[in-house]
Design a protein around this motif. Structure first.
Motif, PDB file in Angstrom:
ATOM      1  N   ASP A 478       0.818  -1.214   0.000  1.00  0.00           N
ATOM      2  CA  ASP A 478       0.000   0.000   0.000  1.00  0.00           C
ATOM      3  C   ASP A 478       0.850   1.260   0.000  1.00  0.00           C
ATOM      4  O   ASP A 478       0.480   2.270  -0.607  1.00  0.00           O
ATOM      5  CB  ASP A 478      -0.918   0.011   1.231  1.00  0.00           C
ATOM      6  N   TRP A 479       2.021   1.198   0.671  1.00  0.00           N
ATOM      7  CA  TRP A 479       2.803   2.422   0.829  1.00  0.00           C
ATOM      8  C   TRP A 479       3.483   2.863  -0.468  1.00  0.00           C
ATOM      9  O   TRP A 479       4.006   3.978  -0.541  1.00  0.00           O
ATOM     10  CB  TRP A 479       3.836   2.288   1.951  1.00  0.00           C
ATOM     11  N   PHE A 480       3.441   2.034  -1.514  1.00  0.00           N
ATOM     12  CA  PHE A 480       3.965   2.476  -2.807  1.00  0.00           C
ATOM     13  C   PHE A 480       3.200   3.698  -3.300  1.00  0.00           C
ATOM     14  O   PHE A 480       3.765   4.589  -3.940  1.00  0.00           O
ATOM     15  CB  PHE A 480       3.851   1.354  -3.839  1.00  0.00           C
ATOM     16  N   ALA A 481       1.890   3.739  -3.011  1.00  0.00           N
ATOM     17  CA  ALA A 481       1.086   4.896  -3.420  1.00  0.00           C
ATOM     18  C   ALA A 481       1.562   6.154  -2.712  1.00  0.00           C
ATOM     19  O   ALA A 481       1.502   7.252  -3.274  1.00  0.00           O
ATOM     20  CB  ALA A 481      -0.389   4.643  -3.126  1.00  0.00           C
ATOM     21  N   ALA A 482       2.056   6.003  -1.469  1.00  0.00           N
ATOM     22  CA  ALA A 482       2.569   7.163  -0.737  1.00  0.00           C
ATOM     23  C   ALA A 482       3.850   7.683  -1.397  1.00  0.00           C
ATOM     24  O   ALA A 482       4.017   8.897  -1.576  1.00  0.00           O
ATOM     25  CB  ALA A 482       2.823   6.795   0.723  1.00  0.00           C
ATOM     26  N   VAL A 483       4.759   6.776  -1.744  1.00  0.00           N
ATOM     27  CA  VAL A 483       5.988   7.196  -2.433  1.00  0.00           C
ATOM     28  C   VAL A 483       5.634   7.890  -3.746  1.00  0.00           C
ATOM     29  O   VAL A 483       6.210   8.921  -4.101  1.00  0.00           O
ATOM     30  CB  VAL A 483       6.906   5.988  -2.689  1.00  0.00           C
ATOM     31  N   ARG A 484       4.658   7.349  -4.431  1.00  0.00           N
ATOM     32  CA  ARG A 484       4.228   7.953  -5.700  1.00  0.00           C
ATOM     33  C   ARG A 484       3.643   9.345  -5.450  1.00  0.00           C
ATOM     34  O   ARG A 484       3.896  10.287  -6.203  1.00  0.00           O
ATOM     35  CB  ARG A 484       3.187   7.050  -6.377  1.00  0.00           C
ATOM     36  N   GLY A 485       2.872   9.474  -4.359  1.00  0.00           N
ATOM     37  CA  GLY A 485       2.278  10.774  -4.051  1.00  0.00           C
ATOM     38  C   GLY A 485       3.322  11.821  -3.716  1.00  0.00           C
ATOM     39  O   GLY A 485       3.237  12.973  -4.171  1.00  0.00           O
ATOM     40  N   LEU A 486       4.333  11.445  -2.916  1.00  0.00           N
ATOM     41  CA  LEU A 486       5.411  12.374  -2.575  1.00  0.00           C
ATOM     42  C   LEU A 486       6.145  12.823  -3.838  1.00  0.00           C
ATOM     43  O   LEU A 486       6.478  14.005  -4.007  1.00  0.00           O
ATOM     44  CB  LEU A 486       6.396  11.698  -1.617  1.00  0.00           C
ATOM     45  N   ARG A 493       2.687  18.028  -9.686  1.00  0.00           N
ATOM     46  CA  ARG A 493       1.415  17.450 -10.137  1.00  0.00           C
ATOM     47  C   ARG A 493       0.527  17.231  -8.919  1.00  0.00           C
ATOM     48  O   ARG A 493       0.336  16.117  -8.439  1.00  0.00           O
ATOM     49  CB  ARG A 493       1.675  16.160 -10.910  1.00  0.00           C
ATOM     50  N   TYR A 494      -0.018  18.321  -8.387  1.00  0.00           N
ATOM     51  CA  TYR A 494      -0.659  18.317  -7.078  1.00  0.00           C
ATOM     52  C   TYR A 494      -1.944  17.490  -7.045  1.00  0.00           C
ATOM     53  O   TYR A 494      -2.191  16.759  -6.072  1.00  0.00           O
ATOM     54  CB  TYR A 494      -0.932  19.744  -6.621  1.00  0.00           C
ATOM     55  N   ALA A 495      -2.773  17.601  -8.066  1.00  0.00           N
ATOM     56  CA  ALA A 495      -4.021  16.837  -8.078  1.00  0.00           C
ATOM     57  C   ALA A 495      -3.731  15.334  -8.099  1.00  0.00           C
ATOM     58  O   ALA A 495      -4.372  14.546  -7.383  1.00  0.00           O
ATOM     59  CB  ALA A 495      -4.880  17.230  -9.279  1.00  0.00           C
ATOM     60  N   ASP A 496      -2.738  14.928  -8.904  1.00  0.00           N
ATOM     61  CA  ASP A 496      -2.350  13.518  -8.942  1.00  0.00           C
ATOM     62  C   ASP A 496      -1.758  13.085  -7.601  1.00  0.00           C
ATOM     63  O   ASP A 496      -1.972  11.949  -7.157  1.00  0.00           O
ATOM     64  CB  ASP A 496      -1.319  13.278 -10.046  1.00  0.00           C
ATOM     65  N   ALA A 497      -1.026  13.987  -6.954  1.00  0.00           N
ATOM     66  CA  ALA A 497      -0.443  13.668  -5.645  1.00  0.00           C
ATOM     67  C   ALA A 497      -1.536  13.427  -4.617  1.00  0.00           C
ATOM     68  O   ALA A 497      -1.471  12.478  -3.823  1.00  0.00           O
ATOM     69  CB  ALA A 497       0.481  14.802  -5.196  1.00  0.00           C
ATOM     70  N   VAL A 498      -2.547  14.286  -4.612  1.00  0.00           N
ATOM     71  CA  VAL A 498      -3.660  14.116  -3.665  1.00  0.00           C
ATOM     72  C   VAL A 498      -4.358  12.786  -3.904  1.00  0.00           C
ATOM     73  O   VAL A 498      -4.652  12.031  -2.964  1.00  0.00           O
ATOM     74  CB  VAL A 498      -4.665  15.281  -3.807  1.00  0.00           C
ATOM     75  N   GLU A 499      -4.609  12.467  -5.157  1.00  0.00           N
ATOM     76  CA  GLU A 499      -5.281  11.202  -5.482  1.00  0.00           C
ATOM     77  C   GLU A 499      -4.473  10.004  -4.987  1.00  0.00           C
ATOM     78  O   GLU A 499      -5.020   9.060  -4.410  1.00  0.00           O
ATOM     79  CB  GLU A 499      -5.490  11.103  -6.991  1.00  0.00           C
ATOM     80  N   ALA A 500      -3.153  10.048  -5.206  1.00  0.00           N
ATOM     81  CA  ALA A 500      -2.298   8.929  -4.780  1.00  0.00           C
ATOM     82  C   ALA A 500      -2.256   8.824  -3.254  1.00  0.00           C
ATOM     83  O   ALA A 500      -2.400   7.728  -2.698  1.00  0.00           O
ATOM     84  CB  ALA A 500      -0.889   9.103  -5.337  1.00  0.00           C
ATOM     85  N   LEU A 501      -2.070   9.944  -2.574  1.00  0.00           N
ATOM     86  CA  LEU A 501      -1.925   9.924  -1.117  1.00  0.00           C
ATOM     87  C   LEU A 501      -3.231   9.561  -0.423  1.00  0.00           C
ATOM     88  O   LEU A 501      -3.226   8.898   0.623  1.00  0.00           O
ATOM     89  CB  LEU A 501      -1.409  11.277  -0.628  1.00  0.00           C
ATOM     90  N   ALA A 516      -1.275  17.442   2.921  1.00  0.00           N
ATOM     91  CA  ALA A 516      -1.657  18.805   3.297  1.00  0.00           C
ATOM     92  C   ALA A 516      -1.017  19.819   2.359  1.00  0.00           C
ATOM     93  O   ALA A 516      -1.659  20.781   1.914  1.00  0.00           O
ATOM     94  CB  ALA A 516      -1.241  19.081   4.745  1.00  0.00           C
ATOM     95  N   ALA A 517       0.260  19.612   2.034  1.00  0.00           N
ATOM     96  CA  ALA A 517       0.971  20.539   1.151  1.00  0.00           C
ATOM     97  C   ALA A 517       0.349  20.563  -0.245  1.00  0.00           C
ATOM     98  O   ALA A 517       0.185  21.630  -0.850  1.00  0.00           O
ATOM     99  CB  ALA A 517       2.447  20.135   1.068  1.00  0.00           C
ATOM    100  N   ALA A 518      -0.013  19.382  -0.763  1.00  0.00           N
ATOM    101  CA  ALA A 518      -0.610  19.316  -2.101  1.00  0.00           C
ATOM    102  C   ALA A 518      -1.971  20.000  -2.128  1.00  0.00           C
ATOM    103  O   ALA A 518      -2.304  20.722  -3.075  1.00  0.00           O
ATOM    104  CB  ALA A 518      -0.740  17.854  -2.543  1.00  0.00           C
ATOM    105  N   ARG A 519      -2.769  19.787  -1.073  1.00  0.00           N
ATOM    106  CA  ARG A 519      -4.074  20.457  -1.009  1.00  0.00           C
ATOM    107  C   ARG A 519      -3.900  21.971  -0.959  1.00  0.00           C
ATOM    108  O   ARG A 519      -4.644  22.719  -1.604  1.00  0.00           O
ATOM    109  CB  ARG A 519      -4.850  19.976   0.219  1.00  0.00           C
ATOM    110  N   ALA A 520      -2.911  22.420  -0.200  1.00  0.00           N
ATOM    111  CA  ALA A 520      -2.675  23.866  -0.108  1.00  0.00           C
ATOM    112  C   ALA A 520      -2.296  24.438  -1.472  1.00  0.00           C
ATOM    113  O   ALA A 520      -2.757  25.516  -1.853  1.00  0.00           O
ATOM    114  CB  ALA A 520      -1.581  24.141   0.919  1.00  0.00           C
TER     115      ALA A 520
END
Length: 582
Positions: A478-486, A493-501, A516-520
């Motif tokens: 599951d944490w691969f999605a977190a690495v992808r989001g970071l 690519r903030y919208a994609d980051a939010v979706e991944a995280l 939080a940073a991507a949403r901001a």
């Protein structure tokens, strides 16, 4: 209205051109055109089709093709060069047609049958670095091919390519002279195998971790043999309790062989049954049962591994299989604690794993794997508020693990993680490289290696690495999605980051901060502040000052990018202790 079909995807790109094409045309224009045209029809298009590729662009002196995997792309490149060498053997030297080939794995854009983008550009650029009759590949290709093909690579270092912003690591494939591809390197694809989770027959669901742990250790031991291609743990474990036959599982995972078995532990005795199935025929190649003291668990594992390797790789002897392992421990209690601690780490409950792993070490101080996992648990439970005492323990544990077993992939992984989170990128890279060399099938190490690429200033490479790791199988941590989001945040690519995280079931604090940073950055300040509040429930004294102290980006602008976004999200500059009521 005609709809324009545009698709962005990860692809393996092969670029090739004819060496000295202008000279050949000058000598004999008609003859050269005829030879190249026949070559394309008889060799190039045939080989590309055999390896499930697609020729999407053909020029007078070269061509571009895409493939569904890097293994197929590299195997095709080697086959092409072998064919060219055979044809040229019958021609005078001045009439020989030689190819230069470059292979890259990267992000591409597909539109109306054409493929373009940086992934294609990099392949075309590195092709020029290959010698005549040779092949050059990017670091991404090298890392993902691993030991799946019997090839040798020569590191050419990082290369600055024209119109490519970041340097690209390039490897040359072939003999040390670089003038030709070794004949023995052509498409020796290895036997592929998956080890399914052993069934817990003990009647106690609380002992499932023992069956899972022993299965994982057999996977790790098999992966030590570079003559085998072993499916990663997370792909195999997806099929636990699914009621599917070995043949069905093999079809979904794309392997030729499957290992299945069961385990029963009663008191101090343990019984393991194991069998090797040829998924193509359904026949049982080998089966055996072991009834031993629990203390003999590693001897049983060695026998299982030796039997499988001997069956699949006739040239390997059982004695070599026995030598492959430095025995981790002879104490069942220590091993039991390791299995429980490792299981907690796999579910991102690292802090809970620490006392179990410390207990394993107390029982057996020479247990290298326990030291390695203790270092991992300590590091990953302190990635935001790096406690100096805890990180000192992580440093000591990772160092001790390597002193006990310098050829253990997990020990190098633990050391790499420690250096990653303390900002020593060069040493981290060294240990990641060593870990992946020792166990190229470990998908978790590849995931953390992507995080290293991100932190060291190569977010585009990091995204390609994590996407390639995800592409290795349908069932990844599951944490691969977190690495992808970071990584997506670092790329803007903030919208994609939010979706991944937001897809990560269990978030570490680091993932929440990036969310939080991507949403901001997207202007969702209310949502950003809600996430900050969630983090502060766990770490009430968290501030920008803390984050700055533990961020170790190689590029200052990347660090500032995150800090500015967290400031926008409402993370305070420094912690202010609330006043006590008088």
């Amino acid at each position: 209205m005609v709809e324009n079909s545009v698709q962005r995807r990860l692809a393996a790109i092969l670029a090739a051109d004819v060496v000295g094409y202008s000279r050949l045309m000058g000598v004999d224009e008609d003859g050269t055109l005829t030879v190249v045209r026949n070559l394309r029809a008889e060799v190039i298009e045939t080989r590309i089709a055999e390896h499930q590729g697609r020729l999407f662009k053909s020029m007078g002196d070269g061509f571009l093709a895409e493939f569904p995997s890097v293994v197929k792309a590299v195997a095709c490149a080697v086959a092409l060069q072998k064919d060219m060498a055979a044809r040229n053997a019958e021609l005078p030297e001045d009439r020989a047609i030689q190819l230069r080939i470059g292979v890259n794995l990267g992000d591409v854009i597909a539109e109306d049958g054409d493929v373009f983008g940086e992934g294609v550009n990099v392949a075309a650029r590195i092709e020029g670095l290959a010698p005549a009759g040779g092949i050059a590949v990017t670091g991404m290709v090298h890392d993902n091919v691993g030991s799946r093909l019997d090839l040798s690579f020569e590191d050419m270092g990082e290369q600055q390519l024209k119109n490519i912003a970041q340097p690209v690591r390039v490897y040359r494939l072939g003999a040390p002279s670089g003038t030709s591809v070794r004949p023995t390197a052509v498409e020796r694809i290895k036997p592929s195998i998956a080890v399914l989770p052993f069934t817990n027959m003990s009647g106690d669901p609380g002992q499932q971790y023992i069956s899972d742990g022993i299965t994982e250790d057999i996977i790790t031991e098999l992966a030590r043999f570079h003559g085998l291609s072993v499916v990663a743990r997370h792909a195999s474990f997806h099929f636990a309790n699914k009621g599917k036959s070995p043949i069905e599982v093999a079809r979904e995972l794309g392997v030729a062989y499957v290992v299945e078995g069961s385990l029963r532990k009663l008191g101090g005795r343990i019984r393991i049954t194991a069998q090797l199935v040829d998924a193509r025929t359904g026949n049982h190649i080998w089966a055996d049962r072991y009834d031993r003291d629990a203390q003999d668990i590693f001897a049983i594992q060695d026998l299982v591994v030796a039997a499988i390797v001997t069956m699949l790789e006739g040239r390997m002897h059982a004695a070599e299989a026995a030598k492959a392992r430095a025995k981790p421990t002879t104490n069942w209690s220590a091993y039991d604690c390791l299995l429980q601690g490792r299981d907690l780490c796999d579910h991102q409950r690292d802090a809970e794993a620490v006392p179990l792993l410390e207990r394993a070490i107390a029982v057996d101080p020479h247990f290298a794997l326990a030291h390695a996992w203790l270092a991992i648990a300590l590091t990953m439970s302190n990635v935001i508020l790096l406690d100096d005492d805890q990180m000192a323990k992580a440093e000591s544990a990772s160092k001790q693990a390597l002193e006990l077993d310098t050829n253990d992939a997990t020990s190098h992984w633990a050391r790499a993680l420690y250096y990653l989170w303390t900002g020593d990128h060069d040493r981290s890279r060294f240990h990641f490289d060593r870990a992946l060399t020792l166990n190229p099938a470990d998908i978790q190490i590849k995931g953390d290696y992507a995080n290293w690429q991100r932190a060291s200033g190569r977010p585009a490479d990091a995204l390609a690495t994590i996407d390639a790791a995800i592409g290795l199988g349908p069932f990844v941590p599951d944490w691969f999605a977190a690495v992808r989001g970071l990584t997506l945040f670092d790329l803007g690519r903030y919208a994609d980051a939010v979706e991944a995280l937001e897809s990560v079931p269990v978030q570490r604090s680091s993932g929440l901060l990036y969310l939080a940073a991507a949403r901001a950055q997207l202007g969702d300040l209310t949502g950003a502040r809600e996430v900050i509040a969630e983090v502060k429930l766990v770490k009430p004294d968290l501030s920008l000052r803390n984050v700055i102290q533990v961020l170790h980006y190689a590029r200052p602008e990347a660090q500032q990018h995150l800090i500015d976004a967290l400031r926008k999200a409402g993370l305070p500059e420094q912690y202010v202790r609330p006043l006590r009521a008088s």
